[in-house]
Enzyme design. Structure first.
Site, PDB file in Angstrom:
ATOM      1  CG  PHE A 128      -1.996   1.006   1.178  1.00 56.29           C
ATOM      2  CD1 PHE A 128      -3.129   0.800   0.407  1.00 56.29           C
ATOM      3  CD2 PHE A 128      -1.867   2.187   1.871  1.00 56.29           C
ATOM      4  CE1 PHE A 128      -4.123   1.769   0.338  1.00 56.29           C
ATOM      5  CE2 PHE A 128      -2.854   3.163   1.812  1.00 56.29           C
ATOM      6  CZ  PHE A 128      -3.991   2.950   1.048  1.00 56.29           C
ATOM      7  CG  ASP A 205      -0.834  -2.538   6.537  1.00 57.99           C
ATOM      8  OD1 ASP A 205      -1.975  -2.837   6.964  1.00 57.99           O
ATOM      9  OD2 ASP A 205      -0.615  -1.497   5.893  1.00 57.99           O
ATOM     10  CE1 TYR A 230      -9.641   2.837   6.527  1.00 55.08           C
ATOM     11  CE2 TYR A 230      -8.906   4.115   8.421  1.00 55.08           C
ATOM     12  CZ  TYR A 230      -8.674   3.584   7.165  1.00 55.08           C
ATOM     13  OH  TYR A 230      -7.463   3.803   6.556  1.00 55.08           O
ATOM     14  CE  LYS A 231      -8.366  -0.734   4.775  1.00 57.79           C
ATOM     15  NZ  LYS A 231      -8.781   0.175   3.719  1.00 57.79           N
ATOM     16  NE  ARG A 379     -10.438  -2.572  -3.079  1.00 56.48           N
ATOM     17  CZ  ARG A 379      -9.868  -1.922  -2.064  1.00 56.48           C
ATOM     18  NH1 ARG A 379      -8.677  -2.263  -1.652  1.00 56.48           N
ATOM     19  NH2 ARG A 379     -10.479  -0.916  -1.481  1.00 56.48           N
TER      20      ARG A 379
HETATM   21  C1  PLP Z   1      -3.137  -1.770   3.566  1.00 54.98           C
HETATM   22  C2  PLP Z   1      -3.305  -0.373   4.055  1.00 54.98           C
HETATM   23  N1  PLP Z   1      -2.329   0.179   4.802  1.00 54.98           N
HETATM   24  C3  PLP Z   1      -2.423   1.447   5.253  1.00 54.98           C
HETATM   25  C4  PLP Z   1      -3.538   2.220   4.983  1.00 54.98           C
HETATM   26  C5  PLP Z   1      -3.568   3.655   5.443  1.00 54.98           C
HETATM   27  O1  PLP Z   1      -4.275   3.849   6.582  1.00 54.98           O
HETATM   28  P1  PLP Z   1      -4.528   5.310   7.205  1.00 54.98           P
HETATM   29  O2  PLP Z   1      -4.891   6.223   6.076  1.00 54.98           O
HETATM   30  O3  PLP Z   1      -5.698   5.097   8.085  1.00 54.98           O
HETATM   31  O4  PLP Z   1      -3.310   5.745   7.896  1.00 54.98           O
HETATM   32  C6  PLP Z   1      -4.593   1.668   4.249  1.00 54.98           C
HETATM   33  C7  PLP Z   1      -5.793   2.463   3.950  1.00 54.98           C
HETATM   34  O5  PLP Z   1      -6.710   2.073   3.279  1.00 54.98           O
HETATM   35  C8  PLP Z   1      -4.461   0.344   3.762  1.00 54.98           C
HETATM   36  O6  PLP Z   1      -5.427  -0.214   3.016  1.00 54.98           O
END
Ligand code: PLP
Length: 419
Positions: A128, A205, A230-231, A379
């Site tokens: 990500f 992560d 939040y997911k 997706r």
């Molecule tokens: C795999 C992954 N890592 C990190 C994040 C980033 O999270 P945040 O914006 O809440 O810091 C996300 C956000 O969707 C994500 O999907």
């Protein structure tokens, strides 16, 4: 699971689904909505709406500053609950705090400092974006370098490819347990073992894994982990994230944000930073109490469902979706861009099509909410606690219709021009 393309098959599955009653525990302002984007923003549990109202009206409105007596331990209480139900973590190792991005930074910097002789951080080039950016920044601050492992966008990180880039210069390896684009599920036990054999620390992560697949942080011997709420945890937009630091490592690590919420005898207001022992030292500033209360409610609900049952249904829903895609969508030019094998897949399925962006827009107009990911991916994230088998059938039928009729042609082809 054999796939029947007859809708009555989906109806039978729904009738036999032990998790079906839990769907009624969420807010459904539009009961006809087909929501396949809970892996981006989860739905609102009714209990969370009540709890937030209670925190705001009674605890904040009535109790005011006196409520801190109850609030002060909430980030650890919610963390322990998360550890118990969803992360395979014994108490005292999980803290609800900050965002995933900030937690990644705190833990990556702490890990780099704990392996002072080693100056390389490894992640994969399809991780990500925030992970890649934060790791690059943390490495640069410590005179280290980020080594990017090339990963297949659809099948994810393998032990062979990781083994080729982790040597004795590596301080930290950071990977996603479930890949955000394809849903590929990494083998946490095997990859953690590999990283440890080479003397490095590992940081997982869990954003697309927590609440979707069983996670066994303690059993796998994981050092560090972060994830959002939040997911699949349904804690709401911007709700605080979590971090995990194994008990064995906590005393050895110093995080870079030396905030007063990690300070020993916080209200002594002492002259210099002296972090508390334990997971509390990874806190920084005043916690988000409303958001953390929502995390607690979201985790409670998933705990009631049970991660075993959620995973079982997640596999059945995604297998069903893949079966319908094989029957209806592959002949229309779609390709599966997720692992076919259930054991290698999280809870979302990605389909590749040159018109993925416009198809996604046309589906949203029809009340079928999935999302688009670059470069050409649709997706679809069935969420075991809220998604029905009939939703999967209806969504696949809608995708087939929109593609066959070219109903997407009235939408702009440029994702950047449409929000
Ligand atoms: C795999 C992954 N890592 C990190 C994040 C980033 O999270 P945040 O914006 O809440 O810091 C996300 C956000 O969707 C994500 O999907």
């Amino acid at each position: 699971m054999t796939t029947s393309t007859d809708r009555s098959f989906a109806q039978q599955q729904d009738a036999a689904d032990p998790l079906a009653p839990l769907r009624g525990r969420f807010a459904w302002d539009d009961p006809s909505l087909i929501y396949l984007d809970g892996n981006s923003l989860g739905m609102l549990p009714l209990a969370t709406a009540d709890r937030i109202a209670e925190v705001v009206r009674s605890q904040w409105g009535g109790g005011l500053v006196r409520s801190w007596r109850d609030w002060v331990d909430l980030p650890r209480r919610a963390g322990d609950l998360l550890g118990e139900h969803l992360l395979g973590a014994a108490p005292g190792q999980v803290l609800v705090s900050d965002s995933t991005t900030v937690n990644l930074y705190k833990l990556a910097r702490a890990a780099l400092d704990a392996r002072a002789g080693r100056r390389v951080v490894v992640t994969d080039d399809d991780n990500f974006p925030t992970d890649r950016y934060v790791l690059a920044g943390a490495a640069a601050e410590r005179g280290a370098q980020l080594r990017l492992l090339h990963t297949d966008m659809d099948s994810g990180v393998t032990a062979e490819s990781l083994a080729a880039v982790v040597d004795d210069s590596v301080a930290l390896v950071s990977l996603s347990h479930v890949a955000y684009r394809s849903g590929a599920l990494a083998d946490m036990a095997e990859l953690t073992r590999l990283v440890h054999e080479r003397g490095a620390l590992v940081l997982w992560d869990l954003c697309h894994a927590a609440g979707a697949v069983p996670v066994e942080l303690d059993t796998c011997g994981v050092d560090l982990a972060v994830g959002c709420t939040y997911k699949y945890l349904n804690a709401g937009p911007g709700a605080p994230a979590f971090l995990y630091v194994s008990a064995a490592l906590q005393e050895a690590l110093r995080q870079p944000i030396q905030g007063w919420f990690g300070q020993r005898d916080q209200f002594e207001m002492g002259p210099a930073y002296d972090p508390v022992p334990g997971i509390g030292r990874f806190a920084a500033g005043t916690p988000d109490i409303i958001g953390t209360a929502a995390v607690e409610e979201g985790v409670r609900l998933l705990g009631e469902a049970g991660i075993g049952r959620l995973r079982e249904k997640g596999i059945r829903l995604t297998e069903y979706l893949i079966g319908l895609a094989d029957a209806w969508l592959i002949p229309l030019g779609f390709e599966l861009a997720s692992p076919r094998e259930a054991a290698r897949r999280g809870s979302h399925v990605t389909l590749r099509h040159p018109e993925a962006w416009r198809i996604c827009q046309a589906l949203i107009r029809l009340g079928v909410i999935g999302d688009y990911r670059t470069p050409d991916r649709l997706r679809l994230g069935p969420v075991p606690i809220t998604t029905r088998y009939t939703d999967i059938w209806d969504a696949a039928a809608a995708i087939r219709q929109v593609t066959q009729d070219k109903a997407y042609e009235s939408y702009s082809a440029d994702p950047a021009r449409v929000t």
